[in-house]
Scaffold this active site. Structure first.
Site, PDB file in Angstrom:
ATOM      1  N   SER B 185       0.787  -1.227   0.000  1.00  0.00           N
ATOM      2  CA  SER B 185       0.000   0.000   0.000  1.00  0.00           C
ATOM      3  C   SER B 185       0.822   1.282   0.000  1.00  0.00           C
ATOM      4  O   SER B 185       0.351   2.310  -0.449  1.00  0.00           O
ATOM      5  CB  SER B 185      -0.928   0.009   1.212  1.00  0.00           C
ATOM      6  N   HIS B 213      -5.115  -4.341  -2.219  1.00  0.00           N
ATOM      7  CA  HIS B 213      -4.923  -3.277  -3.222  1.00  0.00           C
ATOM      8  C   HIS B 213      -4.860  -3.829  -4.644  1.00  0.00           C
ATOM      9  O   HIS B 213      -4.536  -3.093  -5.565  1.00  0.00           O
ATOM     10  CB  HIS B 213      -3.647  -2.488  -2.901  1.00  0.00           C
ATOM     11  N   LYS B 244     -11.902  -0.911  -0.840  1.00  0.00           N
ATOM     12  CA  LYS B 244     -11.101  -0.174  -1.827  1.00  0.00           C
ATOM     13  C   LYS B 244     -11.777  -0.262  -3.199  1.00  0.00           C
ATOM     14  O   LYS B 244     -12.635   0.537  -3.496  1.00  0.00           O
ATOM     15  CB  LYS B 244      -9.677  -0.677  -1.804  1.00  0.00           C
TER      16      LYS B 244
END
Lengths: 81, 395
Positions: B185, B213, B244
């Protein structure tokens, strides 16, 4: 098995490059507060020590390692296992 | 002396930041306007630090599903699935996640943080070993600590260091859980997963990959790095988050192992917490459908990531990694990073300010997260502002 007395000089030799000029190293030297190592340097020292003795020091044990002697005893224990 | 005394230093640091007019860790989004825009400090601001990779937070299908669930199932579940029972929608979401990964088992957690806590602390226990990347997310560190296993770190993305530590474990390597992330990240770099999987296989260890991610970003179907490198048969468990690319909240874990579902009955972070509320479950399930139906979102994200990456490179920035959804500009020191972060904000751009000790190698970063929803005009403004600040402060 490598005894503590043989481990100690190797630790001191590994730590030497991380000392400030004129700073003496001894068994009771505190790794963070006396040597002034930041978290990055602590990581570097540990990597060098681990490679030198071909061991991995568990993260769980780090809080109990304050001094050079603590580190030596931890290495001795890991080599014993 | 009081237990609260240890917070004095933090308070002083915060006070110093406030006095300098910069408070990067207490920003308020006064009004959210779209996946990429908000009002902050009374100013219209482009969001380039919200991990809204596919821009789904305002997707009409997701909003409609959320509304419907609120109307029909209420605002919350008021307890854990183990005690209160599961809503049917929890099961549908787990089926949807399992189907998305083409794996037989899925468990949904209330947050991504809890997914790591729940899986790592349950899969490994006292007497086992966890071998983790040193640059892992805090949720991985916390999950490992909660497990009671022996925790060993290897150098970030260093396959030979990982191998060396497995070798040192001897027979214990088969009771070792290796934990890595698809995309990290902070810098946006990826794990060298194909090589790591080969080593893992050689030593008979177990592997968990956190795709927080990379879900919806990497791989032909958007399943993440595991899919991209063709390691689906070798990786034992994938964890991830809904907060996300899916624009919701919650976390999950998927696996092909026949005993995987038993984790549900042993995982304290799964059992002893309220289950995800109906509207969140509904928007997440809808977002998964959108990701499957619209691969062009992923293509747009990559086009935007390339645009921003090349813009920053052309301006002379040093970036943390290859092109990807996370683009981190490396700034020489904390003071400059604060000044430039504030400069971006004054130009109506919000990015993440990342400074030590939260960053790897003591780096100071202006971290951008790209969205498929960023427009050409927004990307142009972002690149131009970064260029101006580079000229002003780093030349």
């Amino acid at each position: 098995m490598t005894p503590y007395v043989e481990i100690l000089p190797q630790i001191l030799e590994t730590l030497q490059p991380f000392t400030k000029e004129g700073q003496a190293l001894a068994e009771e030297t505190e790794l963070v507060s006396e040597l002034g190592l930041d978290s990055m340097q602590v990581m570097q020292v540990l990597l060098k020590i681990e490679d030198r003795f071909d061991i991995s020091i568990p993260l769980n044990n780090l809080p109990t390692i304050r001094t050079v002697k603590d580190l030596g005893l931890e290495i001795e224990q890991l080599l014993k296992n | 002396m009081s237990l609260f005394d240890k917070f004095t230093t933090l308070q002083e640091t915060r006070q110093a930041l406030l006095q300098s007019g910069v408070n990067p860790f207490h920003l308020t989004v006064e009004k959210i306007l779209s996946p990429t825009e908000a009002i902050m400090n009374g100013r219209h601001t482009i969001l380039v630090g919200s991990n809204n990779y596919l821009g789904l937070t305002f997707h009409p299908e997701c909003i409609q599903a959320g509304h419907q669930a609120l109307d029909q199932e209420g605002t919350g579940t008021t307890g854990s699935r183990m005690a209160n029972g599961s809503f049917a929608a929890h099961g549908y979401l787990e089926e949807a996640i399992a189907s998305f990964y083409d794996l037989p088992h899925a468990i949904v957690f209330s947050t991504g943080y809890q997914a790591n806590l729940g899986i790592l602390s349950t899969l490994a226990g006292a007497g086992d070993v966890i071998l983790m990347d040193a640059d892992s997310h805090a949720s991985i560190y916390d999950g490992c600590r909660l497990s009671g296993a022996e925790i060993i770190r290897f150098k970030h993305n260093d396959v030979s260091d990982m191998e060396k530590r497995l070798r040192r474990l001897g027979n214990r390597a088969t009771h070792t859980l290796i934990v890595v992330e698809g995309i990290y990240s902070m810098l946006g770099d990826r794990a060298p997963l194909a090589e790591m999987v080969a080593v893992k296989k050689q030593y008979g260890a177990t592997m968990v990959v956190d795709e927080a991610h990379s879900l919806g970003i990497l791989g032909e179907q958007g399943r993440g790095l595991v899919e991209e490198v063709g390691a689906e048969q070798e990786v034992d468990c994938i964890v991830g988050t809904f907060s996300k690319s899916l624009g919701s909240t919650g976390g999950f874990a998927v696996s092909r192992h026949p005993l995987f579902d038993m984790i549900r009955y042993a995982s304290r972070p799964y059992i002893f917490t309220a289950s995800p509320c109906p509207s969140v479950v509904a928007t997440t399930t809808a977002a998964l459908r959108v990701v499957r139906k619209h691969p062009e979102l992923r293509q747009q994200l990559w086009a935007n990531a390339n645009r921003l990456f090349n813009g920053l490179i052309t301006s002379g920035y040093t970036l943390g990694a290859e092109v990807g959804p996370v683009i981190a500009a490396m700034i020489p020191n904390k003071e400059l990073a604060l000044t430039m972060w504030q400069g971006l904000l004054e130009h109506g751009i919000y990015v993440n300010l990342m400074i030590p000790p939260a960053t790897p190698n003591g780096e100071c970063l202006l971290r951008c997260s790209v969205s498929a929803a960023h427009t050409e005009a927004q990307l142009t403004h972002i690149c131009q502002t970064f260029h101006t600040l580079k000229e002003q402060f780093l030349s």
